[in-house]
Design a protein around this motif. Structure first.
Motif, PDB file in Angstrom:
ATOM      1  N   HIS A 294     -20.899   1.274 -23.165  1.00  0.00           N
ATOM      2  CA  HIS A 294     -19.542   1.732 -22.831  1.00  0.00           C
ATOM      3  C   HIS A 294     -19.554   3.193 -22.377  1.00  0.00           C
ATOM      4  CE1 HIS A 294     -15.082   1.756 -23.364  1.00  0.00           C
ATOM      5  NE2 HIS A 294     -15.292   3.040 -23.632  1.00  0.00           N
ATOM      6  N   HIS A 298     -18.934   4.765 -18.516  1.00  0.00           N
ATOM      7  CA  HIS A 298     -17.903   5.752 -18.201  1.00  0.00           C
ATOM      8  C   HIS A 298     -18.388   6.763 -17.165  1.00  0.00           C
ATOM      9  CE1 HIS A 298     -14.292   5.196 -20.479  1.00  0.00           C
ATOM     10  NE2 HIS A 298     -14.829   5.332 -21.685  1.00  0.00           N
ATOM     11  N   GLU A 317     -10.396   3.281 -19.580  1.00  0.00           N
ATOM     12  CA  GLU A 317     -10.767   2.580 -20.808  1.00  0.00           C
ATOM     13  C   GLU A 317     -10.755   1.054 -20.659  1.00  0.00           C
ATOM     14  OE1 GLU A 317     -12.347   4.007 -22.825  1.00  0.00           O
ATOM     15  OE2 GLU A 317     -11.752   6.111 -22.736  1.00  0.00           O
ATOM     16  N   TYR A 382      -7.109  -0.242 -24.529  1.00  0.00           N
ATOM     17  CA  TYR A 382      -8.518  -0.623 -24.407  1.00  0.00           C
ATOM     18  C   TYR A 382      -8.685  -2.126 -24.164  1.00  0.00           C
ATOM     19  CZ  TYR A 382     -10.582   3.893 -25.783  1.00  0.00           C
ATOM     20  OH  TYR A 382     -10.998   5.202 -25.812  1.00  0.00           O
TER      21      TYR A 382
HETATM   22 ZN    ZN Z   1     -14.036   4.581 -23.412  1.00  0.00          ZN
END
Ligand code: ZN
Ligand code: B3K
Length: 891
Positions: A294, A298, A317, A382
């Motif tokens: 994750h 990003h 997100e 999220y």
């Molecule tokens: Zn994140």
């Protein structure tokens, strides 16, 4: 406190193009010098420059080298009468890292320095335009005592380092990529690292490093492997390469959340870095892979293309969660293991996000307003955000989604953009697609809160050979949004014949049969879809709806028991097999709770569970999912949705009855399952071994539970033995859970052993606390234990992991211990929220959410919870974070 609204967005008055930061690091008083090149925004001429600041002390302001006058408005530093041309701005200030208990900005942990700047921590370091649309090039010089802080890190590449007077040294770092302030980071301390060079497809070499405290180096291999896998995956799946010579991960034990994607210098909670078989569970291994992925992903979705403002948070997100979910599925490999991952994600979404969307904190994926932005790092932004991206991918197809991503980067690399920009790129890359042709209505997923309810019914006409599926949608009102427009809902589905065989499908209007699955696009309040050519069937087709959980909706379908058994045993879609098992369990649990009669499992259900357990064609991991009944929280939400007041102890009693009846009725089968799945070979965290351990531990829990009835000491003895000599922590924990779950006397001894053996392993001690706080309640004993635990010498309330191990576990995960007729759980909740709020508002606000569903409770819980909330709300000295949560809960 003040409300910030999305509609009030205006571009900044100035741009900050470069920042040159110098830190003289000292825990008590750190001096920060910031030299910036500033340009007035020509679209907003003549504006004063308002710099954000919080809990820092200003010592000097120079414009083009001259001191100027300034004033404060609240904590903002306001500079007026500035040059209309680009100018240099120098600011000096101090901050006190060791006093920073909020863990936002620059703080100390274990004698080292760390930063956390997202969302608004940079203003706690120096005065700045602390907003994501102001992107600058950073040069950072760190100066500190060489002995205490041998390692000095910041974003980008180290260009210079050397010694200074008085035992000090320095390092200068240059980040070649412009970035918003929330991606700034520094680390200084006594750390060691594991490192590895990798060559990317493009032929470039990169240095990967994982920094930890000296004793933890033997726990970094999995994180490094996960990082390497992430680099490879992003190149292969999305054509996105690492754009840095050096990529660092640093572990810190005091951290408010999971990890942070600072450019080139990710900072991680130790929980998501450190693992070896002796101290970490299979879940830890999986989480590390997911979180490393994750944060790495990003680098493109978040850092190269960032958010214009914090209302767009899901832009980075939701998309990055979607990417890490896909990464974990690809790493799992075979179809059955991918399905297990998908089901776990769905379970998580329904357990966490659906209640949020039905409660007082319900907000759109792109919120309209906030008081404290840190409260909006939610499961809606999220996980629901990820489902929105997944629906887009479903509507344009896998190749189409890749084209859309390519276009998104081609258009927006280096920019700070909005959710609209993302959706537009995916649509524009796929003209004529189901997404592009209804983009405006699709985007209601960003603007409307609440979980849509889709009711489905089927009608078979044997004479006409047609099966008609009628779908209707309705979304209940949420705070501030009384009326909802229809959503665009992709409903993946298939039809089975009455023996469970998949039927070939032809929708009215299609020229021929093709395949066994269709994605129906529901976009109106009510729509009918007609399947044709269904002649000569022995009975009605069984619809398998919402395959793969193709949309984040509640499916209301009055399935018969028979249809559910058919789906459980025969559907080709694993998500719907699992869903059938959940519904069968749910019907029985809800029936018991609503009738007030003790749960009594029927032979059909028990036989179906046995058939699943014994089925040689199913993987162990999948069996574990099918055999785990819906959680108490999920049952509570289903009752709430049906308008039934929620009685947590009654739900607990029903679920415990279900567990013990399955323990007794399937005793021989659990013995078989344990013997056939526990192994003592070398630990490997792959999906097959993980699944075998999960099933063996589920079996053991049932065997020890049944000993409580039969009095047979054999299985408790074996569990205790396993606590002593298990070869890995997953099995050690599994045995401990079995003893705790059965309230067996050996649990105490087992806990004492684990504590003695692992007292120097902080993450194991976190688990040790959490297992006790999460144990199934009986006669109030678990709650009493929790009240004792918070006085244990190892309970460090200022360490977020430790605080959460007891408090989050009780407030969010153990309803039967929290909700007590004597209200003691709520009194404890209020006490702890207030205590934590005084030093760490972000953490306190999360804990405060433990009561935000008070309205659905039955009496006497409802009134008592309400009273506790009022008591907290009445306090004058509450942080804006916690005030927003209790305020909304009571609204
Ligand atoms: Zn994140
Ligand atoms: N972006 C960070 C979260 C920051 C939370 C600030 N309160 C971690 C992540 O989502 O990757």
């Amino acid at each position: 406190s003040t409300v910030v609204r999305r509609e009030d967005y205006t571009a900044p008055s100035h741009w900050i193009r470069t920042v040159d930061l110098t830190f003289d690091l000292d825990p008590a008083k750190t001096l920060v010098i910031s030299r910036m090149s500033v340009e007035p925004n020509t679209e907003r001429p003549g504006q004063p420059l308002r710099l954000d600041g919080e809990d820092i002390t200003l010592t000097r302001v120079l414009v083009n080298g001259e001191s100027i006058s300034f004033r404060f408005e609240g904590q903002q530093l306001v500079l007026e009468h500035l040059p209309a041309e680009p100018f240099s701005l120098e600011i000096r200030n101090t901050c006190a890292p060791e006093k920073n208990t909020e863990l936002s900005g620059l703080y100390t942990s274990g004698g080292s320095f760390f930063t956390q700047c997202e969302a608004q921590g940079f203003r706690r370091i120096t005065y700045f335009l602390d907003r994501p649309d102001v992107m600058a090039l950073y040069t950072v010089t760190l100066r500190a005592n060489a002995k205490a802080y041998p390692v000095l890190l910041s974003n980008g590449n180290r260009v210079e380092h050397g010694t200074l007077d008085n035992g000090r040294h320095f390092a200068t770092w240059v980040d070649p990529h412009p970035k918003p302030s929330y991606l700034f980071a520094l680390v200084a301390g006594a750390l060691v690292c594991r490192e590895q060079c990798v060559r990317s497809r493009s032929g470039k070499d990169h240095l990967l490093q994982v920094y930890v405290r000296a004793g933890d180096l033997d726990k970094t291999e999995h994180a490094m492997n996960s990082l390497i896998a992430s680099v490879v995956w992003d190149e292969a799946r999305f054509g996105l390469s690492l754009d840095l010579e050096r990529f660092m991960i640093v572990a810190v034990s005091d951290f408010n959340m999971g990890a942070m994607e600072n450019k080139g210098l990710n900072i991680f909670n130790t929980k998501f870095v450190l693992a070896n078989p002796a101290t970490a569970t299979d879940t830890d291994y999986a989480n590390i892979e997911a979180v490393v992925g994750h944060e790495y992903f990003h680098n493109w979705t978040g850092n190269r293309v960032t958010c214009r403002d914090w209302f767009q948070l899901s832009l980075k997100e939701g998309l990055t969660v979607y990417r890490d979910q896909e990464f974990s599925q690809d790493m799992a490999g075979v179809a059955s293991a991918r399905a297990v991952k998908r089901i776990e994600d769905v379970r998580q979404l329904r357990q966490m996000q659906f209640p949020e969307d039905a409660g007082p904190m319900a907000h759109p994926v792109r919120p309209e307003q906030y008081q404290a932005i840190d409260n909006f790092y939610t499961t809606t932004v999220y996980e629901k955000g990820a489902e929105v991206v997944r629906m887009m991918a479903t509507l344009v197809g896998r190749e189409g989604f890749r084209r859309g991503m390519d276009l998104y980067f081609a258009r927006h690399d280096g920019q700070a953009v909005t959710c609209d920009d993302f959706a537009q790129a995916i649509a524009d890359a796929n003209p004529g697609s189901d997404l592009a042709t209804r983009l405006d209505s699709f985007k209601r997923w960003y603007s409307q809160a609440g979980t849509p309810r889709v009711s489905a019914s089927g009608h078979y006409d044997p004479g006409a050979g047609t099966y008609t599926v009628t779908l209707a949608q309705h979304t209940p009102a949420t705070p501030g949004q009384p009326v909802k427009l229809p959503f665009v809902i992709p409903v993946a589905m298939g039809l089975l014949d009455s023996d469970g065989r998949p039927l070939l499908l032809q929708l009215q209007g299609e020229s021929q049969y093709g395949g066994t699955e269709r994605v129906l696009v529901l976009e109106q309040a009510n729509q009918a879809f007609v399947f044709t050519g269904l002649y000569g069937l022995t009975g009605e087709p069984v619809p398998s709806l919402l395959r793969g959980f193709s949309a984040p909706v509640i499916l209301e379908w009055a399935a018969t028991e028979r249809q559910l058994f058919t789906l459980l045993h025969h559907d080709t879609d694993p998500t719907n097999r699992w869903e059938a098992a959940q519904r069968l369990g749910l019907l029985r649990l809800m029936g018991a709770v609503q009738s007030g009669r003790p749960l009594q499992l029927d032979a059909a259900y028990i036989d179906a569970q046995r058939a699943v357990l014994r089925d040689p064609s199913l993987d162990a991991a999948f069996k574990d999912l099918l055999l785990t009944p819906p959680s108490e929280g999920y049952v509570a939400e289903q009752l709430a949705a049906a308008g039934v007041p929620v009685d947590p102890p009654a739900i607990h009693a029903a679920r415990e009855a279900m567990r013990s009846q399955l323990a007794q009725a399937l005793f021989d089968d659990w013995v078989w399952a344990f013997e056939a799945h526990h192994d003592n070979g070398a630990y490997r965290p792959d999906p097959v071994s993980t699944g075998r351990r999960a099933l063996a531990n589920l079996a053991l829990a049932h065997l020890v539970l049944d000993a409580g009835r039969s009095g047979d000491p054999v299985w408790p003895g074996r569990a205790y033995q396993r606590v002593q000599d298990a070869g890995n922590f997953t099995d050690r924990q599994g045995a401990l859970i079995a003893l705790l779950g059965a309230h067996h006397a050996l649990a105490e001894l087992a806990l004492a052993r684990v504590h003695a053996q692992f007292k120097h392993e902080a993450l194991v001690i976190d688990r040790w606390f959490a297992l006790q706080a999460g144990a199934p309640e009986r006669d109030g004993q678990v709650f009493q234990r929790i009240k004792t635990l918070v006085h244990h010498p190892d309970f460090l309330v200022r360490n977020p992991n430790r605080a959460r191990s007891v408090l989050t576990t009780l407030f969010h995960l153990n309803p039967s211990a929290l909700h007590r007729a004597d209200a003691a759980g709520y009194v404890f909740w209020a006490e702890k929220v207030v205590e934590v709020d005084a030093f760490n508002p972000q953490l306190a606000a999360r804990l405060a959410r433990g009561l935000d569903r008070w309205r659905v409770l039955a009496e006497p819980y409802r009134s008592a919870a309400h009273e506790a909330l009022c008591r907290v709300a009445a306090r004058t000295e509450l942080s804006p974070d916690t005030r927003e949560i209790v305020g909304r809960s009571l609204a």
